[in-house]
Design a protein around this motif. Structure first.
Motif, PDB file in Angstrom:
ATOM      1  N   LYS A  95       0.811  -6.606 -17.136  1.00 17.05           N
ATOM      2  CA  LYS A  95       1.894  -7.602 -17.133  1.00 17.05           C
ATOM      3  C   LYS A  95       1.431  -8.917 -17.755  1.00 17.05           C
ATOM      4  CE  LYS A  95       6.013  -8.892 -15.346  1.00 17.05           C
ATOM      5  NZ  LYS A  95       7.293  -8.248 -15.675  1.00 17.05           N
ATOM      6  N   GLU A  96       0.272  -9.357 -17.330  1.00 16.80           N
ATOM      7  CA  GLU A  96      -0.365 -10.580 -17.844  1.00 16.80           C
ATOM      8  C   GLU A  96      -1.868 -10.344 -17.832  1.00 16.80           C
ATOM      9  OE1 GLU A  96       1.163 -13.094 -19.080  1.00 16.80           O
ATOM     10  OE2 GLU A  96       3.220 -12.946 -18.336  1.00 16.80           O
ATOM     11  N   ASP A  97      -2.631 -11.389 -18.162  1.00 19.97           N
ATOM     12  CA  ASP A  97      -4.087 -11.208 -18.212  1.00 19.97           C
ATOM     13  C   ASP A  97      -4.702 -10.886 -16.853  1.00 19.97           C
ATOM     14  OD1 ASP A  97      -3.573 -13.751 -17.223  1.00 19.97           O
ATOM     15  OD2 ASP A  97      -5.302 -14.662 -18.214  1.00 19.97           O
ATOM     16  N   ARG A  98      -3.996 -11.237 -15.771  1.00 22.24           N
ATOM     17  CA  ARG A  98      -4.523 -10.948 -14.438  1.00 22.24           C
ATOM     18  C   ARG A  98      -3.429 -10.419 -13.510  1.00 22.24           C
ATOM     19  NH1 ARG A  98      -9.600 -12.404 -14.043  1.00 22.24           N
ATOM     20  NH2 ARG A  98      -9.617 -12.121 -11.790  1.00 22.24           N
ATOM     21  N   GLU A  99      -2.507  -9.637 -14.073  1.00 22.00           N
ATOM     22  CA  GLU A  99      -1.435  -9.048 -13.256  1.00 22.00           C
ATOM     23  C   GLU A  99      -1.050  -7.685 -13.813  1.00 22.00           C
ATOM     24  OE1 GLU A  99       3.107  -9.940 -11.626  1.00 22.00           O
ATOM     25  OE2 GLU A  99       2.262 -11.173 -13.225  1.00 22.00           O
ATOM     26  N   VAL A 100      -0.843  -6.725 -12.906  1.00 25.20           N
ATOM     27  CA  VAL A 100      -0.394  -5.396 -13.301  1.00 25.20           C
ATOM     28  C   VAL A 100       0.837  -5.000 -12.485  1.00 25.20           C
ATOM     29  CG1 VAL A 100      -2.662  -4.583 -14.041  1.00 25.20           C
ATOM     30  CG2 VAL A 100      -1.948  -4.232 -11.654  1.00 25.20           C
ATOM     31  N   VAL A 101       1.550  -4.000 -13.006  1.00 27.48           N
ATOM     32  CA  VAL A 101       2.677  -3.403 -12.294  1.00 27.48           C
ATOM     33  C   VAL A 101       2.461  -1.892 -12.288  1.00 27.48           C
ATOM     34  CG1 VAL A 101       5.174  -3.013 -12.250  1.00 27.48           C
ATOM     35  CG2 VAL A 101       4.268  -5.229 -12.988  1.00 27.48           C
ATOM     36  N   VAL A 102       2.678  -1.266 -11.132  1.00 28.23           N
ATOM     37  CA  VAL A 102       2.594   0.192 -11.039  1.00 28.23           C
ATOM     38  C   VAL A 102       3.828   0.717 -10.311  1.00 28.23           C
ATOM     39  CG1 VAL A 102       0.071   0.260 -11.060  1.00 28.23           C
ATOM     40  CG2 VAL A 102       1.263   0.136  -8.882  1.00 28.23           C
ATOM     41  N   TYR A 103       4.208   1.951 -10.657  1.00 26.46           N
ATOM     42  CA  TYR A 103       5.324   2.634 -10.012  1.00 26.46           C
ATOM     43  C   TYR A 103       4.749   3.817  -9.240  1.00 26.46           C
ATOM     44  CZ  TYR A 103       8.319  -0.015 -13.193  1.00 26.46           C
ATOM     45  OH  TYR A 103       8.955  -1.024 -13.879  1.00 26.46           O
ATOM     46  N   LEU A 104       4.822   3.756  -7.914  1.00 22.60           N
ATOM     47  CA  LEU A 104       4.223   4.782  -7.066  1.00 22.60           C
ATOM     48  C   LEU A 104       5.309   5.626  -6.397  1.00 22.60           C
ATOM     49  CD1 LEU A 104       1.474   2.582  -5.377  1.00 22.60           C
ATOM     50  CD2 LEU A 104       1.272   4.000  -7.429  1.00 22.60           C
ATOM     51  N   HIS A 105       5.139   6.950  -6.467  1.00 21.76           N
ATOM     52  CA  HIS A 105       6.131   7.871  -5.922  1.00 21.76           C
ATOM     53  C   HIS A 105       5.899   8.119  -4.438  1.00 21.76           C
ATOM     54  CE1 HIS A 105       8.079   9.278  -9.697  1.00 21.76           C
ATOM     55  NE2 HIS A 105       6.947   8.837 -10.214  1.00 21.76           N
ATOM     56  N   GLU A 106       6.977   8.038  -3.663  1.00 21.37           N
ATOM     57  CA  GLU A 106       6.895   8.356  -2.237  1.00 21.37           C
ATOM     58  C   GLU A 106       6.453   9.804  -2.056  1.00 21.37           C
ATOM     59  OE1 GLU A 106       9.620   7.554   1.687  1.00 21.37           O
ATOM     60  OE2 GLU A 106      10.620   8.343  -0.091  1.00 21.37           O
ATOM     61  N   GLY A 107       5.612  10.030  -1.057  1.00 24.82           N
ATOM     62  CA  GLY A 107       5.105  11.372  -0.805  1.00 24.82           C
ATOM     63  C   GLY A 107       3.676  11.548  -1.258  1.00 24.82           C
ATOM     64  N   SER A 108       3.176  10.579  -2.012  1.00 18.75           N
ATOM     65  CA  SER A 108       1.779  10.655  -2.468  1.00 18.75           C
ATOM     66  C   SER A 108       0.882   9.840  -1.530  1.00 18.75           C
ATOM     67  CB  SER A 108       1.652  10.121  -3.897  1.00 18.75           C
ATOM     68  OG  SER A 108       1.867   8.720  -3.929  1.00 18.75           O
ATOM     69  N   LYS A 109      -0.401  10.210  -1.496  1.00 14.27           N
ATOM     70  CA  LYS A 109      -1.362   9.451  -0.691  1.00 14.27           C
ATOM     71  C   LYS A 109      -1.499   8.027  -1.223  1.00 14.27           C
ATOM     72  CE  LYS A 109      -4.215  13.295   0.955  1.00 14.27           C
ATOM     73  NZ  LYS A 109      -5.566  13.895   0.941  1.00 14.27           N
ATOM     74  N   THR A 110      -1.445   7.880  -2.550  1.00 15.42           N
ATOM     75  CA  THR A 110      -1.576   6.543  -3.140  1.00 15.42           C
ATOM     76  C   THR A 110      -0.435   5.648  -2.681  1.00 15.42           C
ATOM     77  OG1 THR A 110      -2.674   7.500  -5.073  1.00 15.42           O
ATOM     78  CG2 THR A 110      -1.816   5.265  -5.294  1.00 15.42           C
ATOM     79  N   PHE A 111       0.788   6.194  -2.656  1.00 13.81           N
ATOM     80  CA  PHE A 111       1.962   5.447  -2.168  1.00 13.81           C
ATOM     81  C   PHE A 111       1.689   4.938  -0.754  1.00 13.81           C
ATOM     82  CE2 PHE A 111       5.907   5.199   0.167  1.00 13.81           C
ATOM     83  CZ  PHE A 111       6.854   4.689  -0.717  1.00 13.81           C
ATOM     84  N   ASP A 112       1.268   5.845   0.137  1.00  8.28           N
ATOM     85  CA  ASP A 112       1.032   5.477   1.546  1.00  8.28           C
ATOM     86  C   ASP A 112      -0.124   4.491   1.682  1.00  8.28           C
ATOM     87  OD1 ASP A 112       3.078   7.192   2.292  1.00  8.28           O
ATOM     88  OD2 ASP A 112       1.728   8.870   2.701  1.00  8.28           O
ATOM     89  N   ASN A 113      -1.219   4.734   0.951  1.00 10.12           N
ATOM     90  CA  ASN A 113      -2.397   3.884   1.083  1.00 10.12           C
ATOM     91  C   ASN A 113      -2.143   2.468   0.595  1.00 10.12           C
ATOM     92  OD1 ASN A 113      -3.766   6.082   2.101  1.00 10.12           O
ATOM     93  ND2 ASN A 113      -4.886   6.524   0.217  1.00 10.12           N
ATOM     94  N   VAL A 114      -1.421   2.330  -0.505  1.00 12.93           N
ATOM     95  CA  VAL A 114      -1.121   0.996  -1.039  1.00 12.93           C
ATOM     96  C   VAL A 114      -0.156   0.260  -0.114  1.00 12.93           C
ATOM     97  CG1 VAL A 114      -0.031  -0.255  -2.954  1.00 12.93           C
ATOM     98  CG2 VAL A 114      -1.642   1.594  -3.433  1.00 12.93           C
ATOM     99  N   ARG A 115       0.812   0.976   0.431  1.00  6.02           N
ATOM    100  CA  ARG A 115       1.744   0.352   1.385  1.00  6.02           C
ATOM    101  C   ARG A 115       0.990  -0.184   2.612  1.00  6.02           C
ATOM    102  NH1 ARG A 115       6.987  -0.990   1.031  1.00  6.02           N
ATOM    103  NH2 ARG A 115       7.647   0.076   2.916  1.00  6.02           N
ATOM    104  N   ARG A 116      -0.049   0.545   3.019  1.00  5.60           N
ATOM    105  CA  ARG A 116      -0.792   0.161   4.220  1.00  5.60           C
ATOM    106  C   ARG A 116      -1.849  -0.904   3.921  1.00  5.60           C
ATOM    107  NH1 ARG A 116      -2.753   4.519   4.776  1.00  5.60           N
ATOM    108  NH2 ARG A 116      -4.886   4.120   4.073  1.00  5.60           N
ATOM    109  N   GLU A 117      -2.644  -0.688   2.886  1.00  4.60           N
ATOM    110  CA  GLU A 117      -3.793  -1.551   2.616  1.00  4.60           C
ATOM    111  C   GLU A 117      -3.457  -2.798   1.791  1.00  4.60           C
ATOM    112  OE1 GLU A 117      -6.794  -1.077   3.842  1.00  4.60           O
ATOM    113  OE2 GLU A 117      -6.351   0.844   4.806  1.00  4.60           O
TER     114      GLU A 117
END
Length: 204
Positions: free
Chosen positions: A38-60
């Protein structure tokens, strides 16, 4: 201080990376994810519900982005998970040992959205994240953008299109059309110009 541009990323482009997170039991998780610079120090990701990454990012509310080109890492982290010995700890985060570079991020905004496509309706978490630290493990870092590979594939089809059967020609045109869609979605202006030239050559 290093930023995303220092590891070869360009503003507005989407890169194929491996995102590493920590599961509730403390074990590491890795998954191939598309990350938008997005910028030099910013990113955007699209995470699908049902994945471990989705759950882990929501929690951590944090994760690590690994830039690498090892095909087996992409395959293993898609079909199952990487062996624990392939991870390393960096402060409180987990990265992949032989990544060309990695950076840690902190979630700044999340938005759950419903998306409908040919596969049905799914829930996505649109995550904006601030880059905390960038670590380069080698001087030359080459983040993966699908556009250049798509252009090469399209050129292969283009070079053969006049010597194949009508059925194969139809299949090639469909593949080039789909490739054009991907390039225009994830590529730079140069990628889009190159793809446009391929399409124009077919119309002559």
């Amino acid at each position: 201080m290093l930023d995303l541009y220092s590891v070869g990323m360009e503003r507005g482009l989407l890169y194929e990376v491996i995102v590493t997170t920590r599961n509730p039991d403390g074990t590491p998780n890795a998954a191939p994810i598309g990350v938008i610079c997005k910028e030099d120090r910013e990113v955007v990701v699209y995470l699908h519900e049902g994945s471990k990454t989705f759950d882990n990012v929501r929690r951590e509310k944090s994760f690590c982005v690994n830039i690498l080109r090892d095909p087996m890492v992409f395959v293993e982290s898609t079909l199952g998970n990487l062996d624990r010995t392939k991870f390393q700890t960096h402060d409180q985060d987990l990265s992949i040992k032989w990544a060309e570079a990695f950076f840690t991020v902190e979630v700044t905004r999340e938005k759950l959205v419903q998306r409908q496509d040919h596969l049905g309706t799914s829930t996505l978490n649109v995550v904006n994240a601030k880059v905390l630290e960038v670590v380069k493990n080698q001087e030359d870092v080459h983040p993966l953008n699908r556009a250049i590979y798509g252009i090469i594939e399209a050129l292969v089809y283009l070079s053969r299109i006049d010597i194949v059967s009508e059925d194969e020609k139809k299949a090639y045109l469909e593949k080039i059309s789909e490739t054009s869609r991907v390039v225009n979605k994830v590529g730079s202006e140069d990628h889009k110009k190159a793809m446009k030239k391929i399409i124009e050559s077919l119309e002559k």
